[in-house]
Motif scaffolding. Structure first.
Motif, mmCIF file in Angstrom:
data_model
loop_
_atom_site.group_PDB
_atom_site.id
_atom_site.type_symbol
_atom_site.label_atom_id
_atom_site.label_comp_id
_atom_site.label_asym_id
_atom_site.label_seq_id
_atom_site.Cartn_x
_atom_site.Cartn_y
_atom_site.Cartn_z
ATOM 1 N N GLY A 75 0.774 -1.232 0.000
ATOM 2 C CA GLY A 75 0.000 0.000 0.000
ATOM 3 C C GLY A 75 0.809 1.288 0.000
ATOM 4 N N PHE A 76 2.091 1.212 -0.330
ATOM 5 C CA PHE A 76 2.903 2.434 -0.375
ATOM 6 C C PHE A 76 2.641 3.245 -1.639
ATOM 7 C CE2 PHE A 76 5.506 -0.337 2.402
ATOM 8 C CZ PHE A 76 5.455 0.448 3.543
ATOM 9 N N VAL A 77 2.308 2.567 -2.731
ATOM 10 C CA VAL A 77 1.973 3.239 -3.990
ATOM 11 C C VAL A 77 0.759 2.555 -4.602
ATOM 12 C CG1 VAL A 77 4.321 4.047 -4.493
ATOM 13 C CG2 VAL A 77 3.582 1.840 -5.355
ATOM 14 N N ASP A 78 -0.004 3.310 -5.387
ATOM 15 C CA ASP A 78 -1.150 2.764 -6.107
ATOM 16 C C ASP A 78 -0.685 2.235 -7.451
ATOM 17 O OD1 ASP A 78 -3.061 3.461 -4.165
ATOM 18 O OD2 ASP A 78 -3.159 5.514 -4.962
ATOM 19 N N GLU A 79 -1.255 1.117 -7.842
ATOM 20 C CA GLU A 79 -0.916 0.498 -9.128
ATOM 21 C C GLU A 79 -1.078 1.491 -10.286
ATOM 22 O OE1 GLU A 79 0.475 -2.142 -11.732
ATOM 23 O OE2 GLU A 79 0.259 -2.716 -9.631
ATOM 24 N N GLU A 80 -2.087 2.359 -10.205
ATOM 25 C CA GLU A 80 -2.349 3.319 -11.289
ATOM 26 C C GLU A 80 -1.229 4.344 -11.461
ATOM 27 O OE1 GLU A 80 -4.966 3.593 -8.450
ATOM 28 O OE2 GLU A 80 -5.188 1.553 -9.181
ATOM 29 N N SER A 81 -0.427 4.542 -10.438
ATOM 30 C CA SER A 81 0.634 5.550 -10.522
ATOM 31 C C SER A 81 1.993 4.959 -10.886
ATOM 32 C CB SER A 81 0.736 6.318 -9.201
ATOM 33 O OG SER A 81 1.131 5.446 -8.156
ATOM 34 N N VAL A 82 2.031 3.673 -11.208
ATOM 35 C CA VAL A 82 3.284 3.016 -11.574
ATOM 36 C C VAL A 82 3.591 3.287 -13.037
ATOM 37 C CG1 VAL A 82 4.439 0.780 -11.812
ATOM 38 C CG2 VAL A 82 3.001 1.230 -9.817
ATOM 39 N N LEU A 83 4.833 3.633 -13.312
ATOM 40 C CA LEU A 83 5.295 3.914 -14.669
ATOM 41 C C LEU A 83 5.883 2.646 -15.272
ATOM 42 C CD1 LEU A 83 5.893 6.007 -16.904
ATOM 43 C CD2 LEU A 83 8.051 6.469 -15.735
ATOM 44 N N ASP A 84 5.371 2.254 -16.425
ATOM 45 C CA ASP A 84 5.881 1.092 -17.145
ATOM 46 C C ASP A 84 7.022 1.546 -18.048
ATOM 47 O OD1 ASP A 84 6.328 -1.251 -18.524
ATOM 48 O OD2 ASP A 84 4.380 -1.285 -19.509
ATOM 49 N N LEU A 85 8.205 0.987 -17.814
ATOM 50 C CA LEU A 85 9.371 1.346 -18.618
ATOM 51 C C LEU A 85 9.743 0.234 -19.591
ATOM 52 C CD1 LEU A 85 11.523 2.962 -15.806
ATOM 53 C CD2 LEU A 85 10.219 4.143 -17.580
ATOM 54 N N GLY A 86 8.782 -0.553 -19.980
ATOM 55 C CA GLY A 86 9.034 -1.646 -20.909
ATOM 56 C C GLY A 86 9.490 -2.892 -20.180
ATOM 57 N N GLU A 87 10.758 -2.986 -19.881
ATOM 58 C CA GLU A 87 11.308 -4.169 -19.220
ATOM 59 C C GLU A 87 11.221 -4.107 -17.700
ATOM 60 O OE1 GLU A 87 15.274 -4.978 -20.644
ATOM 61 O OE2 GLU A 87 14.735 -4.166 -22.599
ATOM 62 N N THR A 88 10.917 -2.940 -17.161
ATOM 63 C CA THR A 88 10.828 -2.798 -15.712
ATOM 64 C C THR A 88 9.791 -1.749 -15.363
ATOM 65 O OG1 THR A 88 12.147 -2.742 -13.677
ATOM 66 C CG2 THR A 88 12.636 -1.060 -15.348
ATOM 67 N N ARG A 89 9.614 -1.512 -14.071
ATOM 68 C CA ARG A 89 8.615 -0.550 -13.602
ATOM 69 C C ARG A 89 9.257 0.410 -12.606
ATOM 70 N NH1 ARG A 89 3.682 -3.445 -11.446
ATOM 71 N NH2 ARG A 89 2.497 -1.875 -12.535
ATOM 72 N N HIS A 90 8.635 1.594 -12.468
ATOM 73 C CA HIS A 90 9.139 2.618 -11.564
ATOM 74 C C HIS A 90 7.960 3.270 -10.846
ATOM 75 C CE1 HIS A 90 10.357 6.783 -10.527
ATOM 76 N NE2 HIS A 90 11.444 6.177 -10.137
ATOM 77 N N ALA A 91 8.162 3.578 -9.569
ATOM 78 C CA ALA A 91 7.145 4.289 -8.806
ATOM 79 C C ALA A 91 7.825 5.254 -7.842
ATOM 80 C CB ALA A 91 6.280 3.305 -8.022
ATOM 81 N N GLN A 92 7.080 6.283 -7.459
ATOM 82 C CA GLN A 92 7.571 7.249 -6.488
ATOM 83 C C GLN A 92 6.552 7.378 -5.374
ATOM 84 O OE1 GLN A 92 8.283 10.640 -9.145
ATOM 85 N NE2 GLN A 92 10.448 10.371 -8.676
ATOM 86 N N LEU A 93 7.078 7.662 -4.203
ATOM 87 C CA LEU A 93 6.256 7.872 -3.013
ATOM 88 C C LEU A 93 6.614 9.232 -2.450
ATOM 89 C CD1 LEU A 93 4.640 6.958 -0.415
ATOM 90 C CD2 LEU A 93 6.776 5.967 0.374
ATOM 91 N N LEU A 94 5.595 10.019 -2.123
ATOM 92 C CA LEU A 94 5.797 11.320 -1.490
ATOM 93 C C LEU A 94 4.744 11.469 -0.405
ATOM 94 C CD1 LEU A 94 7.047 14.151 -1.248
ATOM 95 C CD2 LEU A 94 5.442 14.886 -3.023
ATOM 96 N N ARG A 95 5.210 11.631 0.829
ATOM 97 C CA ARG A 95 4.279 11.852 1.923
ATOM 98 C C ARG A 95 4.262 13.344 2.231
ATOM 99 N NH1 ARG A 95 6.392 6.891 3.949
ATOM 100 N NH2 ARG A 95 4.727 5.351 3.955
ATOM 101 N N LEU A 96 3.094 13.935 2.177
ATOM 102 C CA LEU A 96 2.931 15.351 2.497
ATOM 103 C C LEU A 96 2.507 15.464 3.957
ATOM 104 C CD1 LEU A 96 1.006 16.426 -0.691
ATOM 105 C CD2 LEU A 96 3.455 16.641 -0.229
ATOM 106 N N GLU A 97 3.108 16.388 4.645
ATOM 107 C CA GLU A 97 2.770 16.589 6.066
ATOM 108 C C GLU A 97 2.219 17.968 6.273
ATOM 109 O OE1 GLU A 97 6.196 15.617 8.380
ATOM 110 O OE2 GLU A 97 6.136 13.554 7.704
#
Length: 97
Positions: A75-97
Protein backbone atom coordinates in the motif's frame (compact mmCIF):
# COMPACT_ATOMS: atom_id res chain seq x y z
CA UNK A 1 16.57 -5.84 -3.33
CA UNK A 2 18.88 -2.90 -2.69
CA UNK A 3 17.97 -0.05 -0.33
CA UNK A 4 19.66 3.32 0.11
CA UNK A 5 18.49 5.71 2.84
CA UNK A 6 19.52 9.35 3.14
CA UNK A 7 18.48 11.90 5.71
CA UNK A 8 17.61 15.26 4.18
CA UNK A 9 16.27 18.48 5.71
CA UNK A 10 12.84 17.48 4.34
CA UNK A 11 12.95 13.94 5.79
CA UNK A 12 14.20 10.50 4.85
CA UNK A 13 14.81 9.84 1.15
CA UNK A 14 14.74 6.13 0.27
CA UNK A 15 15.70 4.49 -2.99
CA UNK A 16 14.91 0.84 -3.65
CA UNK A 17 15.77 -1.24 -6.68
CA UNK A 18 16.01 -4.80 -7.87
CA UNK A 19 19.71 -5.77 -8.13
CA UNK A 20 19.49 -6.71 -11.80
CA UNK A 21 18.37 -3.21 -12.87
CA UNK A 22 21.17 -1.31 -11.08
CA UNK A 23 23.19 0.59 -13.67
CA UNK A 24 20.70 -0.10 -16.49
CA UNK A 25 18.86 2.44 -18.63
CA UNK A 26 15.26 1.90 -19.72
CA UNK A 27 13.20 3.74 -22.33
CA UNK A 28 9.49 4.30 -22.79
CA UNK A 29 8.71 6.61 -25.66
CA UNK A 30 10.37 9.92 -24.86
CA UNK A 31 11.41 8.84 -21.36
CA UNK A 32 14.89 7.48 -20.72
CA UNK A 33 15.31 6.30 -17.15
CA UNK A 34 18.75 5.47 -15.75
CA UNK A 35 19.00 3.42 -12.57
CA UNK A 36 21.98 5.46 -11.46
CA UNK A 37 24.37 3.56 -9.20
CA UNK A 38 25.25 6.69 -7.23
CA UNK A 39 21.58 7.16 -6.30
CA UNK A 40 20.26 3.59 -6.07
CA UNK A 41 23.23 1.54 -4.84
CA UNK A 42 23.07 0.73 -1.16
CA UNK A 43 22.63 -2.26 1.11
CA UNK A 44 21.08 -5.60 0.19
CA UNK A 45 17.72 -5.93 1.93
CA UNK A 46 15.04 -8.58 2.30
CA UNK A 47 11.34 -7.83 1.88
CA UNK A 48 10.83 -7.04 5.57
CA UNK A 49 13.70 -4.53 5.57
CA UNK A 50 12.41 -2.87 2.39
CA UNK A 51 8.92 -2.51 3.87
CA UNK A 52 10.36 -1.00 7.08
CA UNK A 53 12.47 1.43 5.06
CA UNK A 54 9.52 2.53 2.91
CA UNK A 55 7.38 2.94 6.02
CA UNK A 56 9.82 5.55 7.33
CA UNK A 57 10.33 7.38 4.04
CA UNK A 58 9.19 10.90 3.34
CA UNK A 59 10.15 10.41 -0.32
CA UNK A 60 10.94 7.14 -2.07
CA UNK A 61 12.01 6.14 -5.57
CA UNK A 62 11.35 2.50 -6.39
CA UNK A 63 12.48 0.69 -9.54
CA UNK A 64 12.34 -2.92 -10.63
CA UNK A 65 9.44 -5.32 -11.03
CA UNK A 66 9.91 -6.98 -7.63
CA UNK A 67 10.51 -3.76 -5.69
CA UNK A 68 7.49 -2.02 -7.23
CA UNK A 69 5.27 -5.08 -6.69
CA UNK A 70 6.25 -5.11 -3.00
CA UNK A 71 5.49 -1.38 -2.65
CA UNK A 72 2.07 -1.87 -4.27
CA UNK A 73 1.31 -4.97 -2.20
CA UNK A 74 1.98 -3.08 1.04
CA UNK A 75 0.00 0.00 0.00
CA UNK A 76 2.90 2.43 -0.37
CA UNK A 77 1.97 3.24 -3.99
CA UNK A 78 -1.15 2.76 -6.11
CA UNK A 79 -0.92 0.50 -9.13
CA UNK A 80 -2.35 3.32 -11.29
CA UNK A 81 0.63 5.55 -10.52
CA UNK A 82 3.28 3.02 -11.57
CA UNK A 83 5.29 3.91 -14.67
CA UNK A 84 5.88 1.09 -17.14
CA UNK A 85 9.37 1.35 -18.62
CA UNK A 86 9.03 -1.65 -20.91
CA UNK A 87 11.31 -4.17 -19.22
CA UNK A 88 10.83 -2.80 -15.71
CA UNK A 89 8.61 -0.55 -13.60
CA UNK A 90 9.14 2.62 -11.56
CA UNK A 91 7.14 4.29 -8.81
CA UNK A 92 7.57 7.25 -6.49
CA UNK A 93 6.26 7.87 -3.01
CA UNK A 94 5.80 11.32 -1.49
CA UNK A 95 4.28 11.85 1.92
CA UNK A 96 2.93 15.35 2.50
CA UNK A 97 2.77 16.59 6.07
Amino acid sequence: MIVNERETPEGRLVSVCDPEVLGETFANGEIDFEVNEEFYDGQPADEEEVVASLAGARVANIVGNDAVALAVEHGFVDEESVLDLGETRHAQLLRLE
